[in-house]
Design a protein around this motif. Structure first.
Motif, PDB file in Angstrom:
ATOM      1  N   GLU A  19      -4.376  -6.120   9.007  1.00 28.90           N
ATOM      2  CA  GLU A  19      -2.698  -5.753   8.703  1.00 28.90           C
ATOM      3  C   GLU A  19      -1.792  -5.744  10.535  1.00 28.90           C
ATOM      4  OE1 GLU A  19      -4.849  -4.929   5.002  1.00 28.90           O
ATOM      5  OE2 GLU A  19      -4.592  -3.724   6.880  1.00 28.90           O
ATOM      6  N   ALA A  22      -1.322  -9.109  11.848  1.00 31.45           N
ATOM      7  CA  ALA A  22      -0.871 -10.449  10.838  1.00 31.45           C
ATOM      8  C   ALA A  22       0.416 -10.474  12.033  1.00 31.45           C
ATOM      9  CB  ALA A  22       0.301  -9.454   9.588  1.00 31.45           C
ATOM     10  N   GLU A  29       2.003 -12.854   4.488  1.00 30.19           N
ATOM     11  CA  GLU A  29       1.093 -11.868   3.590  1.00 30.19           C
ATOM     12  C   GLU A  29      -0.046 -11.653   2.824  1.00 30.19           C
ATOM     13  OE1 GLU A  29       2.444  -8.440  -0.288  1.00 30.19           O
ATOM     14  OE2 GLU A  29       4.426  -9.096   1.168  1.00 30.19           O
ATOM     15  N   VAL A  32      -3.124 -12.260   4.736  1.00 26.49           N
ATOM     16  CA  VAL A  32      -4.082 -10.835   5.116  1.00 26.49           C
ATOM     17  C   VAL A  32      -4.416 -10.781   3.819  1.00 26.49           C
ATOM     18  CG1 VAL A  32      -3.090  -8.686   5.160  1.00 26.49           C
ATOM     19  CG2 VAL A  32      -2.435 -10.433   6.663  1.00 26.49           C
ATOM     20  N   ARG A  33      -3.835 -10.840   2.660  1.00 32.48           N
ATOM     21  CA  ARG A  33      -4.593 -10.485   1.113  1.00 32.48           C
ATOM     22  C   ARG A  33      -5.961 -11.416   1.082  1.00 32.48           C
ATOM     23  NH1 ARG A  33       0.919  -9.849  -0.968  1.00 32.48           N
ATOM     24  NH2 ARG A  33       0.248 -11.838  -2.131  1.00 32.48           N
ATOM     25  N   ARG A  36      -8.672 -10.303   3.566  1.00 32.65           N
ATOM     26  CA  ARG A  36      -9.358  -8.771   3.010  1.00 32.65           C
ATOM     27  C   ARG A  36      -9.574  -8.505   1.565  1.00 32.65           C
ATOM     28  NH1 ARG A  36      -9.085  -3.392   4.293  1.00 32.65           N
ATOM     29  NH2 ARG A  36      -7.573  -3.291   5.790  1.00 32.65           N
TER      30      ARG A  36
END
Length: 314
Positions: A19, A22, A29, A32-33, A36
């Protein structure tokens, strides 16, 4: 026969959550998701206060087997992903060699296969050592030192869009022709120039053919080694992401729990050092027994793509 006598790895202690990247990398967002949750990436390692030479030095000084054997080292091979990493005339490789007492060794860098350059360096080290005049008394033969190290010094060196994130880190590996363990049984490499993005290649085509091309080179390495996939105890992957290896395991029919993916979450992709990082994890956790066959795989992308695999006997 080429053998890995000793391996050391240096990873910066500073952990950076995905995070936190970013903002600097202008990631959404959703991106990033994706990293992960889908790719299994959690954090990377950074050390803004240490130079490339510092990383190389930390890895090499951690190689305790080198101490007292410096006079036997004939070659130092530095495998890295990027062709240019410091301004001329700075040369961290030769600076580190002098610091280590290896100024007498022939030292050079390999970059042509990007993140697969470390496997090429091991194979080339073996060929160079085999060409050295001999014979030598047991335990007195020539050695080669294979180094890797990379700084995440540009945006391109920090992440691969939609695919992976990079950690800084370094490794050092002592190579001989008569070591008692981790003997190289087979090596295969295939370079695909048509995947040169700068030359107009389609990224979508590369993604479609990525896993079949890697599966093909794994099969070639197994054939050279004279073993079957069922004989492989463990695969040590390049740590690009988890989902790539889950899908590749399904493609080649190999159990996913025998692909060492733990370091993907812990470090992300450490350029050329993935193979050595994963090797130490496997060794320290007792995942390899004497005589076990294991396979190391790597893919390098840049001016074209390189798919490479090696089979070892522990």
């Amino acid at each position: 026969m080429t053998a890995l006598d000793a391996v050391a790895v240096h990873l910066p202690p500073h952990r950076v959550p995905i995070e936190s990247l970013a903002g600097p990398l202008e990631l959404t967002e959703m991106q990033v998701r994706l990293f992960r949750r889908f790719h299994g990436l959690d954090q990377v390692r950074r050390d803004p206060d240490r130079s490339l030479a510092d990383l190389l030095r930390h890895a090499a000084t951690g190689l305790t087997a080198l101490r007292g054997q410096e006079h036997r080292v004939r070659f130092v091979l530095y495998g890295r992903a990027f062709p240019v990493v410091v301004p001329y005339p700075v040369n961290p490789l030769h600076d580190v060699c002098r610091t280590l007492g290896l100024g007498h060794a022939v030292a050079f860098t390999l970059t042509q296969q990007s993140c697969a350059s470390a496997l090429l360096a091991i194979e080339m080290a073996g060929r160079l050592l085999a060409a050295e005049p001999g014979p030598h008394p047991p335990g007195e033969g020539p050695l080669a030192l294979v180094l890797t190290a990379e700084k995440a010094f540009t945006r391109d060196a920090q992440f691969i869009p939609e695919t992976s994130v990079f950690s800084e880190g370094a490794s050092a590996c002592l190579v001989s022709l008569d070591g008692p363990r981790d003997r190289l049984l087979g090596y295969a490499c295939r370079q695909r120039g048509e995947f040169d993005v700068a030359g107009g290649a389609s990224g979508a085509q590369f993604q479609r053919e990525y896993r079949p091309a890697l599966a093909d080179v794994i099969g070639r390495a197994l054939a050279v080694a004279g073993v079957d996939l069922d004989d492989i105890r463990l695969i040590l992957p390049h740590n690009v992401n988890v989902v790539t290896w889950q899908r590749l395991s399904r493609l080649i029919g190999f159990p996913r729990d025998r692909v060492l993916l733990d370091n993907v979450r812990e470090t992300g992709h450490v350029f050329c050092a993935d193979a050595f990082t994963n090797y130490l994890t496997a060794r320290d956790r007792g995942l390899l027994n004497p005589g076990d066959r294991y396979l190391v795989a790597a893919v390098g992308a840049g001016e074209g793509a390189t798919f490479a695999a090696m089979v070892f006997a522990h």
